[in-house]
Design an enzyme around this catalytic site. Sequence first.
Site, PDB file in Angstrom:
ATOM      1  NE  ARG A 108      42.454  45.357  38.826  1.00  0.00           N
ATOM      2  CZ  ARG A 108      41.300  44.860  39.438  1.00  0.00           C
ATOM      3  NH1 ARG A 108      40.379  44.474  39.019  1.00  0.00           N
ATOM      4  NH2 ARG A 108      41.494  44.812  40.962  1.00  0.00           N
ATOM      5  CB  THR A 112      43.023  54.063  35.799  1.00  0.00           C
ATOM      6  OG1 THR A 112      44.069  53.055  35.393  1.00  0.00           O
ATOM      7  CG2 THR A 112      43.971  55.157  35.823  1.00  0.00           C
ATOM      8  CG  ASP A 204      46.838  40.534  44.039  1.00  0.00           C
ATOM      9  OD1 ASP A 204      47.424  39.600  43.364  1.00  0.00           O
ATOM     10  OD2 ASP A 204      47.094  41.646  43.847  1.00  0.00           O
ATOM     11  CG  ASP A 207      49.988  40.277  45.710  1.00  0.00           C
ATOM     12  OD1 ASP A 207      50.926  40.273  44.848  1.00  0.00           O
ATOM     13  OD2 ASP A 207      49.511  41.228  45.949  1.00  0.00           O
TER      14      ASP A 207
HETATM   15  C1  PRP Z   1      44.790  40.498  38.223  1.00  0.00           C
HETATM   16  C2  PRP Z   1      44.656  39.033  37.542  1.00  0.00           C
HETATM   17  C3  PRP Z   1      43.988  39.483  36.025  1.00  0.00           C
HETATM   18  C4  PRP Z   1      43.437  40.983  36.575  1.00  0.00           C
HETATM   19  C5  PRP Z   1      41.911  40.873  36.328  1.00  0.00           C
HETATM   20  O1  PRP Z   1      46.051  40.752  37.511  1.00  0.00           O
HETATM   21  O2  PRP Z   1      45.711  38.128  37.168  1.00  0.00           O
HETATM   22  O3  PRP Z   1      44.907  39.304  34.977  1.00  0.00           O
HETATM   23  O4  PRP Z   1      43.923  41.358  37.481  1.00  0.00           O
HETATM   24  O5  PRP Z   1      41.315  42.061  36.483  1.00  0.00           O
HETATM   25  P1  PRP Z   1      40.623  42.883  35.543  1.00  0.00           P
HETATM   26  O6  PRP Z   1      39.494  41.798  34.787  1.00  0.00           O
HETATM   27  O7  PRP Z   1      39.920  43.964  36.135  1.00  0.00           O
HETATM   28  O8  PRP Z   1      41.294  43.584  34.462  1.00  0.00           O
HETATM   29  P2  PRP Z   1      47.148  42.049  38.333  1.00  0.00           P
HETATM   30  O9  PRP Z   1      46.857  43.038  37.486  1.00  0.00           O
HETATM   31  O10 PRP Z   1      46.712  41.924  39.904  1.00  0.00           O
HETATM   32  O11 PRP Z   1      48.447  41.355  37.915  1.00  0.00           O
HETATM   33  P3  PRP Z   1      49.240  40.386  38.509  1.00  0.00           P
HETATM   34  O12 PRP Z   1      48.728  39.073  37.737  1.00  0.00           O
HETATM   35  O13 PRP Z   1      50.687  40.613  38.042  1.00  0.00           O
HETATM   36  O14 PRP Z   1      49.351  40.131  39.834  1.00  0.00           O
HETATM   37  N1  URA Z   2      42.808  40.792  40.469  1.00  0.00           N
HETATM   38  C1  URA Z   2      42.930  39.737  41.544  1.00  0.00           C
HETATM   39  O1  URA Z   2      43.946  38.948  41.627  1.00  0.00           O
HETATM   40  N2  URA Z   2      41.910  39.323  42.165  1.00  0.00           N
HETATM   41  C2  URA Z   2      40.696  40.005  41.966  1.00  0.00           C
HETATM   42  O2  URA Z   2      39.657  39.771  42.835  1.00  0.00           O
HETATM   43  C3  URA Z   2      40.558  41.114  41.026  1.00  0.00           C
HETATM   44  C4  URA Z   2      41.720  41.172  40.295  1.00  0.00           C
END
Ligand code: PRP
Ligand code: URA
Length: 213
Positions: A108, A112, A204, A207
């Site tokens: 994400r 944006t 997160d 993370d």
């Molecule tokens: C996180 C999570 C979801 C997404 C959700 O991924 O694992 O896939 O955000 O957010 P949304 O519903 O607003 O799209 P992230 O982009 O943090 O990537 P990661 O899993 O690599 O940490």
């Molecule tokens: N992605 C995450 O990992 N946590 C949140 O709360 C939203 C998006």
Amino acid sequence: MTDRSFANLTVVDHPLVADRITRLRDGGTEGPAFRRLTEERAALLAYEASRDLPVAARQVQTPLASCPGVRLEASPVIVPILRAGLGMVPGVARLFPEGPVGHLGMYRDEETLKPVPYYAKLPEPLTGRPVFLLDPMLATGGSALMALEYLQEQGAGDVRVLCLVAAPEGVRRLEERFPEVPVWTAALDGGLNDRAYIVPGLGDAGDRLFGTG
Ligand code: PRP
Ligand code: URA
């Protein structure tokens, strides 16, 4: 329990699930425990999401007699959204060891808040097989939506979304665009903060799973 606000949402109401979501939310739960709890919770969600999977009749011979039984018609295809969805794979794969695993990479964008795709590898064919889409955090719903659109383009029909925590904003967005796609979550939280993190959520997920951030 089907949530009354959303026709497509099942909030899994079970003490084992509630216990694990509480420990995952706890900011003091560190790497190895966080990973184990994510796996366990994913397995419990997959169990619930499997209730109506098609089965075929199968006769077996016990040591004493012949006995009617069933077998799954097809193991679901397991599709995690990278990265955090990877943490759910071992729990789901334990229930479906023969299920092939596809991967959809997206992150994400912090400005944006839109998903940016970077990888896709799916088994073929997807047509006629259930697909379990694993996305731990359903926040704005952008990532799940992009994944569902891609899966549909690739021929998937029966897709089921499994997430650890969902926000109403994300569930609503999914329901508007894909009313036929069911979603299972362990918790439906209050909403999103100004950075689109789920509150109270668990932070997160990627993370915390992988020790980054
Ligand atoms: C996180 C999570 C979801 C997404 C959700 O991924 O694992 O896939 O955000 O957010 P949304 O519903 O607003 O799209 P992230 O982009 O943090 O990537 P990661 O899993 O690599 O940490
Ligand atoms: N992605 C995450 O990992 N946590 C949140 O709360 C939203 C998006």
